[in-house]
Design a protein around this motif. Structure first.
Motif, PDB file in Angstrom:
ATOM      1  N   TYR A 134       0.689  -1.189  -0.011  1.00 57.95           N
ATOM      2  CA  TYR A 134       0.079  -0.316   0.403  1.00 57.95           C
ATOM      3  C   TYR A 134       0.718   1.400  -0.054  1.00 57.95           C
ATOM      4  O   TYR A 134       1.948   1.239   0.819  1.00 57.95           O
ATOM      5  CB  TYR A 134      -1.032  -0.430   1.409  1.00 57.95           C
ATOM      6  N   TYR A 167       0.283   4.985   1.120  1.00 62.31           N
ATOM      7  CA  TYR A 167      -0.364   6.490   1.993  1.00 62.31           C
ATOM      8  C   TYR A 167       0.341   7.856   1.761  1.00 62.31           C
ATOM      9  O   TYR A 167       1.652   7.921   1.309  1.00 62.31           O
ATOM     10  CB  TYR A 167      -0.415   5.894   3.603  1.00 62.31           C
ATOM     11  N   GLN A 213       1.300  11.585   3.546  1.00 59.23           N
ATOM     12  CA  GLN A 213       0.667  12.227   5.862  1.00 59.23           C
ATOM     13  C   GLN A 213       0.858  13.825   5.024  1.00 59.23           C
ATOM     14  O   GLN A 213       2.857  13.520   4.948  1.00 59.23           O
ATOM     15  CB  GLN A 213       1.402  11.494   6.280  1.00 59.23           C
ATOM     16  N   GLY A 256      -3.876  12.359   9.445  1.00 55.94           N
ATOM     17  CA  GLY A 256      -3.525  10.976   9.372  1.00 55.94           C
ATOM     18  C   GLY A 256      -3.266  10.892   7.956  1.00 55.94           C
ATOM     19  O   GLY A 256      -3.608  11.436   7.397  1.00 55.94           O
ATOM     20  N   PRO A 257      -2.863   9.063   8.499  1.00 58.72           N
ATOM     21  CA  PRO A 257      -2.228   8.985   6.652  1.00 58.72           C
ATOM     22  C   PRO A 257      -3.931   8.758   5.816  1.00 58.72           C
ATOM     23  O   PRO A 257      -4.974   8.387   6.208  1.00 58.72           O
ATOM     24  CB  PRO A 257      -1.386   7.524   6.788  1.00 58.72           C
ATOM     25  N   PHE A 309      -5.207   6.676   2.041  1.00 59.60           N
ATOM     26  CA  PHE A 309      -4.947   5.823   0.917  1.00 59.60           C
ATOM     27  C   PHE A 309      -4.510   6.391  -0.251  1.00 59.60           C
ATOM     28  O   PHE A 309      -5.140   7.653  -0.578  1.00 59.60           O
ATOM     29  CB  PHE A 309      -6.189   5.185   1.338  1.00 59.60           C
ATOM     30  N   TYR A 349      -3.188   0.727  -3.646  1.00 60.30           N
ATOM     31  CA  TYR A 349      -2.937  -0.924  -3.238  1.00 60.30           C
ATOM     32  C   TYR A 349      -2.771  -2.018  -4.687  1.00 60.30           C
ATOM     33  O   TYR A 349      -3.353  -2.490  -5.604  1.00 60.30           O
ATOM     34  CB  TYR A 349      -4.440  -1.844  -2.405  1.00 60.30           C
ATOM     35  N   LEU A 405       4.273   7.741   2.896  1.00 65.04           N
ATOM     36  CA  LEU A 405       4.186   6.187   3.753  1.00 65.04           C
ATOM     37  C   LEU A 405       3.773   4.938   2.361  1.00 65.04           C
ATOM     38  O   LEU A 405       2.756   4.752   2.054  1.00 65.04           O
ATOM     39  CB  LEU A 405       3.384   6.069   4.186  1.00 65.04           C
TER      40      LEU A 405
END
Lengths: 113, 117
Positions: free
Chosen positions: B33, B35, B37, B42-43, B45, B48, B91
């Motif tokens: 995945y 992400y 931030q 918060g991270p 998406f 995937y 991330l």
């Protein structure tokens, strides 16, 4: 759509105090997973716990404990006898039928000596 | 064993340039995945992968963003014509599985901090 709310943006406590971090979630799915992650100042997200929607038993791991209540859609995290090393940003996250984690906005915990 | 690794740890680029960010997942993890931030959040998406294929790219903000995972292990996130708003920590995470049941906890790398000037 799924949503995670962490209403406390910042909490400050003195070492040895107990502290509870709140997490409320929304999902239409009956099968889902809840997670807590810790993000210390170094920046790396550290996995703490996973719970599935069918297991409402509370869990304790050392000074950490988690209270999962489906009736209130909450998954709260308590640190007992906090320590300075607990200072970090804590994220609650949800995974339902979708492929991704949906994170809350995080709670910054500051533990002062 | 080794965790998720990401390179570079920091990347500074100029607006309009092309960048590539690399992720090396935990060995044996089939799900990967990405992400993003932003500061104080918060991270969120992005994409995937299950094996080599992008199973869900619904989080990519626009067509300037693209990611590949040609051999089912290492992944590269590519950003074309970078903009200042792309500045964030990117991330990468991996997990044994993605579905229901055990093994779906995601383990994160240290991130790449991208700064677009």
């Amino acid at each position: 759509a799924q949503k995670v709310t962490q209403a406390q943006t910042e909490i400050s406590v003195v070492e040895k105090e107990d502290v509870t971090l709140d997490c409320v979630y929304e999902t239409r799915d009956t099968t889902y997973y809840l997670f807590w992650y810790k993000q210390p100042p170094s920046g790396e997200l550290v996995f703490l716990i996973r719970r599935n929607s069918f297991d409402e038993q509370n869990e304790i791991s050392g000074r950490y404990s988690w209270n999962f209540q489906k009736s209130t859609s909450s998954f709260n995290f308590t640190i007992t006898a906090s320590q300075v090393v607990d200072s970090a940003v804590y994220f609650c996250a949800l995974k339902d039928a979708g492929n991704m984690l949906t994170f809350g906005g995080g709670t910054r915990l500051m533990v002062k000596p | 064993g080794a965790g998720v690794s990401q390179t570079p740890s920091n990347k500074v680029t100029e607006k309009g340039k092309y960048v590539e960010l690399r992720c090396d997942p935990i060995s044996g993890h089939t799900a990967l995945y990405w992400y993003r931030q932003s500061l104080g959040q918060g991270p969120e998406f992005l994409i995937y992968f299950q094996g080599t294929g992008a199973a869900d790219d619904s989080g990519l903000p626009n067509d300037r963003f693209f990611a590949v995972r040609p051999e089912g292990s290492v992944s590269t996130l590519k950003i074309q014509r970078t903009e200042r708003g792309d500045s964030a920590v990117y991330l990468c995470a991996s997990s044994l599985t993605n579905g229901v049941g055990g093994g779906n906890e995601q383990f994160f790398g240290p991130g790449t901090r991208l700064t677009v000037l």
